[in-house]
Write an enzyme that holds these catalytic residues in place. Structure first.
Site, PDB file in Angstrom:
ATOM      1  CG  HIS A 165      -2.054  -1.106   1.138  1.00 37.28           C
ATOM      2  ND1 HIS A 165      -2.819  -1.157  -0.099  1.00 37.28           N
ATOM      3  CD2 HIS A 165      -2.287  -2.091   2.024  1.00 37.28           C
ATOM      4  CE1 HIS A 165      -3.781  -2.340   0.211  1.00 37.28           C
ATOM      5  NE2 HIS A 165      -3.428  -2.703   1.495  1.00 37.28           N
ATOM      6  CG  ASP A 201      -2.854  -8.665   0.448  1.00 40.37           C
ATOM      7  OD1 ASP A 201      -2.216  -8.838   1.481  1.00 40.37           O
ATOM      8  OD2 ASP A 201      -3.932  -7.909   0.446  1.00 40.37           O
ATOM      9  CG  HIS A 203      -6.489  -5.583   1.434  1.00 45.31           C
ATOM     10  ND1 HIS A 203      -5.812  -6.257   2.096  1.00 45.31           N
ATOM     11  CD2 HIS A 203      -7.660  -5.140   2.018  1.00 45.31           C
ATOM     12  CE1 HIS A 203      -6.934  -6.590   3.332  1.00 45.31           C
ATOM     13  NE2 HIS A 203      -7.880  -5.797   3.056  1.00 45.31           N
ATOM     14  CG  ASP A 290      -5.055 -10.521   2.865  1.00 43.71           C
ATOM     15  OD1 ASP A 290      -4.705 -10.760   1.666  1.00 43.71           O
ATOM     16  OD2 ASP A 290      -4.821  -9.234   3.254  1.00 43.71           O
TER      17      ASP A 290
END
Ligand code: OKP
Ligand code: ZN
Length: 349
Positions: A165, A201, A203, A290
């Site tokens: 991120h 991931d 996200h 995740d």
């Protein structure tokens, strides 16, 4: 397989996370890396080493020097200027529109303003040792890169804190420095070859995408929860495909809630076709677990077996591969899910 792990990740040890209008114990905590370490240590095919110091130059090759300098002094500055705190979180964020019609902004001197200048959200508290831990995560990624550039087919960097991120200029989303982007740029600059970052991931890796968006030497490919409903919300849509020379070198696959193994593997196979068409000389995997069915902050439905199949499919690209740890918050299952992905990869080589 070589695993790179540093105990310095323990220095990033926040006690709270401000999320969903409450303050709770952090999902991203030291126990995550420790359980992965324990699980892999129990299997003798994984050989551990500590990272070596790679200095700050590979970091400033992808991040603004101002971000690096700020993170190196922010905790101490805050203690001095604002007061003694266990951890530090911004209470104001710079947004361009505050200065509509007023000309460009510049970085103020107060530490509270500097926090809001370099950070984009509230869930990434800075603690006394966060900078040192973030530096260790970068060294972990770069040491795993060294292993692959020395001729190993695959290596695993147990990075913590995660990285995908973090943009060129901003930290947030549990991430300070973009470990995968730093590794990918390092491979390009040392070998001259093209590199793909494959981000699995849950996200979207907004930071990695932003860093390489206009480049044609690094491809960014990501499968993730549809940003209409999933963090980081503002990036990761299928129509984001790159700009300028980078046009066509970004590929996003937003996924529906409760996507299971077979549908996920079909989407991952499409991603692998995109990667083969790009023709990289190496792959950096942003490995988030995740997407697991019981992850507490996500809503896909992969199984442990699905992770083994994912690792095998990525191995079938036939490319040198640096696997770097990102997210995964069902800590009870995290070790065996990482183990499944990595042994799935090795089993297909
Ligand atoms: C880091 B990585 C949404 C909360 C989001 C931040 C998530 C950062 C994920 N209600 N909190 O990609 O696993
Ligand atoms: Zn994630």
């Amino acid at each position: 397989m070589q695993v790179v792990y540093s105990p310095r990740h323990l220095l990033h040890d926040p006690s709270t996370e401000i999320e969903a209008s409450t303050s709770h114990s952090p999902y991203e905590h030291t126990g995550r890396a420790e359980t992965i370490k324990a699980t892999l240590s129990a299997d003798e095919q994984f050989r551990f080493r500590e990272p070596s110091d790679h200095g700050v130059a590979p970091i400033t090759a992808v991040h603004d020097e101002g971000l690096v300098n700020f993170l190196s002094v922010a905790w101490a500055e805050y203690q001095r200027e604002v007061g003694e705190r266990r951890e530090v979180v911004p209470d104001i964020f710079f947004r361009r529109e505050l200065r509509n019609q007023m000309g460009a902004a510049s970085e103020p001197s107060a530490v509270s303003a500097r926090l809001g200048w370099w950070c984009f959200e509230t869930t990434t508290p800075l603690t006394q040792g966060s900078y040192e831990a973030a530096r260790a995560a970068v060294d972990t990624a770069l040491t795993a890169t060294d292993v692959v550039l020395a001729g190993e087919r695959v290596s695993y960097g147990l990075c913590r804190p995660p990285g995908h991120h973090a943009t060129r200029d901003l930290y947030g989303g549990y991430c300070f420095f973009n470990n995968a982007a730093i590794a990918a740029h390092d491979i390009v600059s040392r070998t001259g070859g093209k590199v793909t970052v494959l981000d699995v991931d849950y996200h979207h890796g907004n930071g990695t995408q932003e860093i390489f968006y206009d480049r044609d030497d690094v491809q960014y490919v990501s499968l993730h929860g549809d940003p209409q409903r999933a963090y980081p919300y503002f990036t990761g849509y299928a129509d984001e495909t790159g700009s300028g020379r980078g046009r066509g070198a970004t590929f996003n696959v937003p996924l529906a809630k409760r996507t299971q193994d077979d549908a996920y593997l079909a989407a991952l196979a499409d991603c692998c076709d995109e990667i083969s068409a790009f023709g990289p000389s190496a792959v950096v995997v942003s490995l988030g677990l995740d997407t697991f069915i019981t992850d507490p902050i996500a809503d896909l439905a992969l199984s442990t077996q699905g992770f083994a199949r994912s690792g095998a499919l990525v191995a079938q690209l036939g490319l040198p591969t640096v696997v770097l740890q990102e997210g995964g918050y069902d800590v009870e299952a995290l070790g065996r899910n990482v183990h499944a992905w990595l042994t799935g990869f090795v089993g297909a080589v």
